[in-house]
Write a protein that holds these residues in place. Structure first.
Motif, PDB file in Angstrom:
ATOM      1  N   TYR A  69      15.122  53.571  36.302  1.00  0.00           N
ATOM      2  CA  TYR A  69      15.354  52.255  36.886  1.00  0.00           C
ATOM      3  C   TYR A  69      16.726  51.695  36.535  1.00  0.00           C
ATOM      4  CZ  TYR A  69      10.446  52.171  38.144  1.00  0.00           C
ATOM      5  OH  TYR A  69       9.225  52.468  38.690  1.00  0.00           O
ATOM      6  N   LYS A  70      17.498  52.417  35.731  1.00  0.00           N
ATOM      7  CA  LYS A  70      18.825  51.942  35.346  1.00  0.00           C
ATOM      8  C   LYS A  70      19.930  52.532  36.210  1.00  0.00           C
ATOM      9  CE  LYS A  70      17.821  51.595  30.365  1.00  0.00           C
ATOM     10  NZ  LYS A  70      18.226  52.108  29.051  1.00  0.00           N
ATOM     11  N   ILE A  71      19.603  53.532  37.009  1.00  0.00           N
ATOM     12  CA  ILE A  71      20.625  54.345  37.652  1.00  0.00           C
ATOM     13  C   ILE A  71      21.556  53.515  38.525  1.00  0.00           C
ATOM     14  CG2 ILE A  71      20.950  56.197  39.347  1.00  0.00           C
ATOM     15  CD1 ILE A  71      18.440  57.527  38.123  1.00  0.00           C
ATOM     16  N   ALA A  72      21.022  52.519  39.235  1.00  0.00           N
ATOM     17  CA  ALA A  72      21.856  51.751  40.165  1.00  0.00           C
ATOM     18  C   ALA A  72      22.679  50.670  39.481  1.00  0.00           C
ATOM     19  CB  ALA A  72      20.974  51.118  41.237  1.00  0.00           C
ATOM     20  N   ARG A  73      22.445  50.404  38.211  1.00  0.00           N
ATOM     21  CA  ARG A  73      23.123  49.295  37.549  1.00  0.00           C
ATOM     22  C   ARG A  73      24.544  49.698  37.158  1.00  0.00           C
ATOM     23  NH1 ARG A  73      19.309  47.033  32.911  1.00  0.00           N
ATOM     24  NH2 ARG A  73      20.270  45.057  33.437  1.00  0.00           N
ATOM     25  N   GLN A  74      25.522  48.848  37.549  1.00  0.00           N
ATOM     26  CA  GLN A  74      26.928  49.105  37.232  1.00  0.00           C
ATOM     27  C   GLN A  74      27.358  50.511  37.673  1.00  0.00           C
ATOM     28  OE1 GLN A  74      28.631  46.531  35.928  1.00  0.00           O
ATOM     29  NE2 GLN A  74      26.746  45.328  35.815  1.00  0.00           N
ATOM     30  N   ALA A  75      26.867  50.956  38.827  1.00  0.00           N
ATOM     31  CA  ALA A  75      27.063  52.346  39.244  1.00  0.00           C
ATOM     32  C   ALA A  75      28.545  52.691  39.412  1.00  0.00           C
ATOM     33  CB  ALA A  75      26.299  52.621  40.533  1.00  0.00           C
ATOM     34  N   GLU A  76      29.301  51.844  40.106  1.00  0.00           N
ATOM     35  CA  GLU A  76      30.711  52.135  40.332  1.00  0.00           C
ATOM     36  C   GLU A  76      31.488  52.164  39.024  1.00  0.00           C
ATOM     37  OE1 GLU A  76      32.377  49.479  43.164  1.00  0.00           O
ATOM     38  OE2 GLU A  76      31.114  50.174  44.817  1.00  0.00           O
ATOM     39  N   ALA A  77      31.158  51.249  38.128  1.00  0.00           N
ATOM     40  CA  ALA A  77      31.834  51.218  36.832  1.00  0.00           C
ATOM     41  C   ALA A  77      31.577  52.502  36.056  1.00  0.00           C
ATOM     42  CB  ALA A  77      31.365  50.007  36.030  1.00  0.00           C
ATOM     43  N   LYS A  78      30.343  52.997  36.102  1.00  0.00           N
ATOM     44  CA  LYS A  78      30.002  54.190  35.336  1.00  0.00           C
ATOM     45  C   LYS A  78      30.688  55.428  35.888  1.00  0.00           C
ATOM     46  CE  LYS A  78      25.730  52.136  33.744  1.00  0.00           C
ATOM     47  NZ  LYS A  78      24.275  52.058  33.777  1.00  0.00           N
ATOM     48  N   ALA A 248      39.778  42.955  21.476  1.00  0.00           N
ATOM     49  CA  ALA A 248      40.942  43.837  21.411  1.00  0.00           C
ATOM     50  C   ALA A 248      41.517  43.864  20.000  1.00  0.00           C
ATOM     51  CB  ALA A 248      42.000  43.387  22.415  1.00  0.00           C
ATOM     52  N   GLY A 249      41.550  42.699  19.344  1.00  0.00           N
ATOM     53  CA  GLY A 249      42.033  42.643  17.972  1.00  0.00           C
ATOM     54  C   GLY A 249      41.147  43.425  17.018  1.00  0.00           C
ATOM     55  N   GLU A 250      39.835  43.315  17.216  1.00  0.00           N
ATOM     56  CA  GLU A 250      38.898  44.051  16.353  1.00  0.00           C
ATOM     57  C   GLU A 250      39.003  45.549  16.582  1.00  0.00           C
ATOM     58  OE1 GLU A 250      35.308  40.791  15.801  1.00  0.00           O
ATOM     59  OE2 GLU A 250      35.341  42.023  17.615  1.00  0.00           O
ATOM     60  N   PHE A 251      39.136  45.969  17.824  1.00  0.00           N
ATOM     61  CA  PHE A 251      39.291  47.397  18.111  1.00  0.00           C
ATOM     62  C   PHE A 251      40.592  47.935  17.527  1.00  0.00           C
ATOM     63  CE2 PHE A 251      36.637  46.679  22.174  1.00  0.00           C
ATOM     64  CZ  PHE A 251      35.463  46.875  21.461  1.00  0.00           C
ATOM     65  N   ASP A 252      41.666  47.153  17.667  1.00  0.00           N
ATOM     66  CA  ASP A 252      42.965  47.582  17.144  1.00  0.00           C
ATOM     67  C   ASP A 252      42.922  47.709  15.621  1.00  0.00           C
ATOM     68  OD1 ASP A 252      45.874  48.082  17.616  1.00  0.00           O
ATOM     69  OD2 ASP A 252      46.072  46.300  16.353  1.00  0.00           O
ATOM     70  N   ALA A 253      42.288  46.742  14.954  1.00  0.00           N
ATOM     71  CA  ALA A 253      42.189  46.783  13.491  1.00  0.00           C
ATOM     72  C   ALA A 253      41.389  47.986  13.019  1.00  0.00           C
ATOM     73  CB  ALA A 253      41.552  45.493  12.978  1.00  0.00           C
ATOM     74  N   ALA A 254      40.415  48.415  13.828  1.00  0.00           N
ATOM     75  CA  ALA A 254      39.574  49.553  13.457  1.00  0.00           C
ATOM     76  C   ALA A 254      40.171  50.884  13.896  1.00  0.00           C
ATOM     77  CB  ALA A 254      38.183  49.396  14.065  1.00  0.00           C
ATOM     78  N   GLY A 255      41.312  50.840  14.601  1.00  0.00           N
ATOM     79  CA  GLY A 255      41.954  52.074  15.053  1.00  0.00           C
ATOM     80  C   GLY A 255      41.318  52.678  16.285  1.00  0.00           C
ATOM     81  N   VAL A 256      40.665  51.846  17.097  1.00  0.00           N
ATOM     82  CA  VAL A 256      40.007  52.332  18.313  1.00  0.00           C
ATOM     83  C   VAL A 256      40.964  52.217  19.494  1.00  0.00           C
ATOM     84  CG1 VAL A 256      38.056  52.044  19.895  1.00  0.00           C
ATOM     85  CG2 VAL A 256      37.759  51.593  17.446  1.00  0.00           C
ATOM     86  N   GLU A 257      41.253  53.327  20.135  1.00  0.00           N
ATOM     87  CA  GLU A 257      42.052  53.314  21.364  1.00  0.00           C
ATOM     88  C   GLU A 257      41.160  52.862  22.520  1.00  0.00           C
ATOM     89  OE1 GLU A 257      44.386  56.364  24.422  1.00  0.00           O
ATOM     90  OE2 GLU A 257      43.483  57.130  22.561  1.00  0.00           O
ATOM     91  N   VAL A 258      41.633  51.943  23.337  1.00  0.00           N
ATOM     92  CA  VAL A 258      40.868  51.428  24.468  1.00  0.00           C
ATOM     93  C   VAL A 258      41.490  51.934  25.763  1.00  0.00           C
ATOM     94  CG1 VAL A 258      40.032  49.389  25.698  1.00  0.00           C
ATOM     95  CG2 VAL A 258      40.170  49.374  23.193  1.00  0.00           C
ATOM     96  N   ILE A 259      40.669  52.604  26.565  1.00  0.00           N
ATOM     97  CA  ILE A 259      41.077  53.066  27.890  1.00  0.00           C
ATOM     98  C   ILE A 259      40.283  52.301  28.929  1.00  0.00           C
ATOM     99  CG2 ILE A 259      41.134  55.023  29.489  1.00  0.00           C
ATOM    100  CD1 ILE A 259      41.439  56.871  27.075  1.00  0.00           C
ATOM    101  N   VAL A 260      40.971  51.624  29.838  1.00  0.00           N
ATOM    102  CA  VAL A 260      40.311  50.843  30.886  1.00  0.00           C
ATOM    103  C   VAL A 260      40.394  51.627  32.189  1.00  0.00           C
ATOM    104  CG1 VAL A 260      40.266  48.693  32.196  1.00  0.00           C
ATOM    105  CG2 VAL A 260      40.872  48.664  29.755  1.00  0.00           C
ATOM    106  N   ALA A 261      39.231  51.883  32.771  1.00  0.00           N
ATOM    107  CA  ALA A 261      39.129  52.632  34.024  1.00  0.00           C
ATOM    108  C   ALA A 261      38.444  51.748  35.051  1.00  0.00           C
ATOM    109  CB  ALA A 261      38.355  53.927  33.817  1.00  0.00           C
ATOM    110  N   PRO A 262      39.186  50.888  35.754  1.00  0.00           N
ATOM    111  CA  PRO A 262      38.543  49.938  36.678  1.00  0.00           C
ATOM    112  C   PRO A 262      37.862  50.644  37.826  1.00  0.00           C
ATOM    113  CG  PRO A 262      40.928  49.932  36.946  1.00  0.00           C
ATOM    114  CD  PRO A 262      40.649  50.773  35.750  1.00  0.00           C
ATOM    115  N   ALA A 263      36.707  50.112  38.223  1.00  0.00           N
ATOM    116  CA  ALA A 263      35.995  50.658  39.368  1.00  0.00           C
ATOM    117  C   ALA A 263      36.783  50.365  40.628  1.00  0.00           C
ATOM    118  CB  ALA A 263      34.601  50.036  39.450  1.00  0.00           C
ATOM    119  N   SER A 264      36.805  51.316  41.551  1.00  0.00           N
ATOM    120  CA  SER A 264      37.584  51.154  42.784  1.00  0.00           C
ATOM    121  C   SER A 264      36.831  50.269  43.771  1.00  0.00           C
ATOM    122  CB  SER A 264      37.858  52.522  43.391  1.00  0.00           C
ATOM    123  OG  SER A 264      36.661  53.223  43.632  1.00  0.00           O
TER     124      SER A 264
END
Length: 264
Positions: A69-78, A248-264
């Protein structure tokens, strides 16, 4: 709208609100109250909601939608997230995947990739997973080698859980783990709804040299019941929308690289 589509929407409403009335569902779907009653009775018979006078409610505070039942949720984003994750994978890599709709999309993207078919000096991709649906779907892909952990399946998510997961991973060394989560926050890190799934995901991450979290924007800034790992253990987050300045500040402090892949 088919009955299955209506049931999906009703379950999403129950998951978001905790309870719904027949009138609310009727307005949301644009169908008669008689149709809503039949749909709610169907979901109640399947033990997916609790039928109440005049509507339905979630089964409990830790309510979790079954995977189908989750398959259709946020489908393009996934799909966008999965495409970006596949770009991080090289021919010959071993990839650890836990269960969920986002990681299922990642597996499909790897399965369709011509780039990852390899050649004379590379042998495609090895997927190590505790998700039965991923193993089944990828077993027909010639360039994908599937390794399935041991464990006991959860009907809710098709994931294998329990001590056999760790036992079967003990002698592995995985290049990159890609984990789906239910929540990701600075305070609690990566979390999920079920403690058994959290443990299985931790075991996959423990034998991986690089850890990628694949999570759409609805998962960010929230935490759920069971902790998988702190932010400091995560190497890369792949998501579909820019994160807030605070996160973003918390991710940067923890050394997490953030990649943003916007849905088309």
């Amino acid at each position: 709208m088919t009955q299955q589509q209506r049931l999906n929407v009703v379950l999403e409403l129950v998951s978001e609100r905790g309870s719904v009335s027949i009138a609310e569902v009727s307005d949301a779907l644009g169908v008669s109250t008689a149709t809503v009653r039949r749909d709610l009775n169907t979901l109640s018979d399947q033990r997916l909601v609790t039928r109440t006078h005049g509507g339905a409610s979630a089964l409990g505070s830790g309510y979790e939608l079954p995977l189908q039942y989750k398959i259709a949720r946020q489908a393009e984003a996934k799909v966008a997230i999965a495409r970006a994750v596949s770009d991080l994978i090289a021919p010959g890599d071993s990839v650890g995947l836990n269960g969920g709709t986002t990681t299922s999309e990642v597996a499909r993207m790897l399965g369709r990739s011509e780039r990852l078919r390899g050649g004379a000096d590379a042998a495609g991709v090895t997927i190590v997973t505790n998700a039965l649906n991923i193993a089944y779907e990828m077993s027909v892909r010639e360039h994908i080698k599937i390794v399935v952990t041991g464990g006991v399946p959860r009907r809710q998510s098709y994931e294998l859980v329990g001590p056999l997961v760790a036992a079967s991973l003990r002698d592995f060394s995985i290049d990159i783990a890609v984990l789906g989560v239910d929540g990701l926050s600075g305070t609690f890190g990566a979390t999920t709804l079920h403690e058994g799934e959290a443990e299985a995901s931790r075991e996959i991450a423990a034998v991986s040299r690089r850890l990628v979290i694949a999570a759409d924007a609805t998962k960010l800034g929230r935490s759920t019941f069971a902790r998988i790992c702190p932010l400091s253990r995560i190497d890369v987050l792949v998501t579909d929308q820019p994160v807030s300045r605070e996160l973003a500040g918390e991710f940067d402090a923890a050394g997490v690289e953030v990649i943003v892949a916007p849905a088309s």
